[in-house]
Design a protein around this motif. Sequence first.
Motif, PDB file in Angstrom:
ATOM      1  N   ARG A 104       0.804  -1.227   0.000  1.00 39.05           N
ATOM      2  CA  ARG A 104       0.000   0.000   0.000  1.00 39.05           C
ATOM      3  C   ARG A 104       0.838   1.279   0.000  1.00 39.05           C
ATOM      4  NH1 ARG A 104      -2.226  -4.157   2.444  1.00 39.05           N
ATOM      5  NH2 ARG A 104      -4.486  -4.486   2.429  1.00 39.05           N
ATOM      6  N   GLN A 108       7.813   8.518  -1.439  1.00 40.70           N
ATOM      7  CA  GLN A 108       7.717   9.881  -1.965  1.00 40.70           C
ATOM      8  C   GLN A 108       9.056  10.399  -2.482  1.00 40.70           C
ATOM      9  OE1 GLN A 108       4.328  11.256  -1.774  1.00 40.70           O
ATOM     10  NE2 GLN A 108       4.303   9.032  -1.494  1.00 40.70           N
ATOM     11  N   GLU A 172      -0.692   8.662   6.607  1.00 36.67           N
ATOM     12  CA  GLU A 172      -0.735   9.782   5.668  1.00 36.67           C
ATOM     13  C   GLU A 172      -0.619   9.316   4.219  1.00 36.67           C
ATOM     14  OE1 GLU A 172       1.907  13.684   4.399  1.00 36.67           O
ATOM     15  OE2 GLU A 172       2.241  12.740   6.349  1.00 36.67           O
ATOM     16  N   CYS A 174      -0.674   5.918   2.941  1.00 37.75           N
ATOM     17  CA  CYS A 174      -1.542   4.813   2.528  1.00 37.75           C
ATOM     18  C   CYS A 174      -3.009   5.224   2.414  1.00 37.75           C
ATOM     19  CB  CYS A 174      -1.408   3.644   3.506  1.00 37.75           C
ATOM     20  SG  CYS A 174       0.222   2.856   3.469  1.00 37.75           S
ATOM     21  N   ASN A 175      -3.417   6.225   3.202  1.00 33.16           N
ATOM     22  CA  ASN A 175      -4.823   6.643   3.194  1.00 33.16           C
ATOM     23  C   ASN A 175      -5.025   8.017   2.555  1.00 33.16           C
ATOM     24  OD1 ASN A 175      -5.631   4.282   4.519  1.00 33.16           O
ATOM     25  ND2 ASN A 175      -5.263   5.163   6.530  1.00 33.16           N
ATOM     26  N   ARG A 176      -4.054   8.433   1.748  1.00 36.00           N
ATOM     27  CA  ARG A 176      -4.113   9.776   1.178  1.00 36.00           C
ATOM     28  C   ARG A 176      -5.270   9.921   0.192  1.00 36.00           C
ATOM     29  NH1 ARG A 176       1.363  12.355  -0.886  1.00 36.00           N
ATOM     30  NH2 ARG A 176       1.506  12.736   1.369  1.00 36.00           N
ATOM     31  N   SER A 177      -5.416   8.996  -0.741  1.00 38.96           N
ATOM     32  CA  SER A 177      -6.463   9.113  -1.769  1.00 38.96           C
ATOM     33  C   SER A 177      -7.674   8.256  -1.463  1.00 38.96           C
ATOM     34  CB  SER A 177      -5.898   8.735  -3.145  1.00 38.96           C
ATOM     35  OG  SER A 177      -5.346   7.424  -3.113  1.00 38.96           O
ATOM     36  N   GLU A 178      -7.461   7.183  -0.722  1.00 39.06           N
ATOM     37  CA  GLU A 178      -8.563   6.307  -0.305  1.00 39.06           C
ATOM     38  C   GLU A 178      -8.174   5.594   0.980  1.00 39.06           C
ATOM     39  OE1 GLU A 178      -9.094   2.639  -2.589  1.00 39.06           O
ATOM     40  OE2 GLU A 178      -7.389   3.241  -3.803  1.00 39.06           O
ATOM     41  N   GLN A 179      -9.182   5.099   1.704  1.00 34.93           N
ATOM     42  CA  GLN A 179      -8.935   4.431   2.985  1.00 34.93           C
ATOM     43  C   GLN A 179      -8.461   3.009   2.715  1.00 34.93           C
ATOM     44  OE1 GLN A 179      -9.214   6.106   5.800  1.00 34.93           O
ATOM     45  NE2 GLN A 179      -8.738   4.491   7.254  1.00 34.93           N
ATOM     46  N   ARG A 180      -7.162   2.777   2.817  1.00 36.95           N
ATOM     47  CA  ARG A 180      -6.606   1.457   2.542  1.00 36.95           C
ATOM     48  C   ARG A 180      -6.209   0.722   3.817  1.00 36.95           C
ATOM     49  NH1 ARG A 180      -2.298   1.669  -2.095  1.00 36.95           N
ATOM     50  NH2 ARG A 180      -3.116  -0.417  -2.489  1.00 36.95           N
TER      51      ARG A 180
END
Length: 622
Positions: A104, A108, A172, A174-180
Amino acid sequence: MFGISYDTWKEICEMYFSLHADIHKAYLQWFPFSKLTDEDKTEIAGENFYNKYIKNGGFVLFPEVMRRSENYIQKTDGSFRKSSLISPILFLVLQAVGKEISIRYVSQRPTEVCVYYAGNYELKHPKYKQDYDAFFKAINARKEQYQYFIKTDIAGFYGNISINELISQINEICNRSEQRLSQTTLMLLKELLVYIGDGYFPLVENSMASSYLATVIYLDNIDCELYDFIDSKVNDISSFKMIRYVDDLYILFSSEKNFDELIPVLNTVKNAYSSILKQHGLALNTKKCVLRETSEINEELKKSLYDEFVYGNESDIGSFFIGKLQEFLDEIYEVLCDCGITNAKYSEIIEKHFSNDNIEFTPEEVFNYLVYENQTELKQPSVSRLLVQIINRDVSFLSLDPKRLSVMVMQSGNDNAVKAMLNQLFIRSRSGEWNSYDTTIAIAYLIQSKFQHIDLLQVIKANCSELYSYYDNSCKRSFINQIYPVKWNQYLRCIAYDVKAVFLFFMSFCEQDKGNYLAGYAYYKNFFDRISADIAFLSGKDSKCKTPNYRLYYKVKELKKLYGKIDGGAAVIDKAHDLRNANPLSHSSAELIDDNGSSSELMDICRELDNLIHQYIMIHNL
């Protein structure tokens, strides 16, 4: 419960089970894998095992699976690292957790920053060697493109990693664009890491997960910040590349400045990196920061085979060092007789006797070769006699480098050398002088002898009971027995797939381990209430309900109905309920804040509640 899928569990099991048997037997943390039969491996990696013990976290109920003790891993200066020795199932769980996060997490870092760690999830490398070699090759492939390099190192790296910051970084990205990863999963992962590391980031021998989390994730923002600083602020660097292996960072760069004009550049980069690290709880090891021309980079790269056993590789290294092992031991003996030996002096003697400008190997590699690969020199009678003299003079010499030196004694083929080493250990134990270094020597011997020395095991039992328990439960026989105890399998049957009950049990376990007894009791009482609803449903007490009635079994009246026929059951329920209502973490009355009672009262009532559960299950044959 910990976010581990079956595919990941199976992959991790197969990755570690498929390692060569001799590799398993070379490490204390991996030794238990050598005791598994093919049937055991198939069962543990199978879907039934996963569904029962891993998917919903059922493994946390089993005391031997959750066993954790101190390992004896030394730094190069001879001091001990804060490291954990964990059960093999818990080790596999940790690696699987790391794998799930790696799926996941997206680094960066800019493309000009390369990062390697000890192992590789994507390439299925459970050992460090292949990826250290890849790191080594990456630097050598690029050294012609740059004129200079700066080498840096982080002091006390693993021990200073903030688990809170690590989990925050995972959340921050792993859950930036969707809740993973759910917040509950992240909470559980945090508690698991804290537990395994005994309050610190977990340093576990040969743990790919520890290396991945520390390197790829924790240092991600740090590398980004340093890259941005060099790129935008250091004008005297015209081009550069950052290549990291765990906490060792090499910055290859070019400049229009001459080498003797680059000290200000070194200081600028060093100070910026040190400041960035400080913001994340880390510190630069300034003594290991160097600036050199890239033509000298191989002198800084210390390819170490310290923990690798190489089988069947042909090499002529030995032809360059005929007689050198005896010269090495002669000087060791002289120094011991004169004034004693230090780690620094020991390293100096290795450098002196195993260096050769005509070959590319480092002195450490040469020493490893003579110990692990080609024992021709080691088996010379004069060499093995020297070993006996050294051991009888001062067995603590072995503590400078216990694994390699103990292996050297055993590989010498001299029974007298082995007997001398063991005799000195027994003398120290009987005299009450036993210390952690003796334990390290004993571990190295026991691993090499496949734990066959009964008398030495008894010495370990007397001096290091937790270490002996690890042997007894994980190395003596197949560790699959750790999930066979009837009591905890009965609990699992009652809980069925009630993840919330397992969650409450695990959190109680973790809080008690940290000494937070009020929190531990609050979680355990909630677990007791919930499992009571589960067993009432399973035993047919709530026949009108289609599912367990969790809203009913926190009440004293209903709990007394359930356990009232067990001798003393009603009194235990009353006491447990009173403590719950007085607990500031459960009830606003918060009377326990003013109470002078000890933690033992709370733990005693937990044991009494556990006894009620166990007796009820036995009486009703659940």
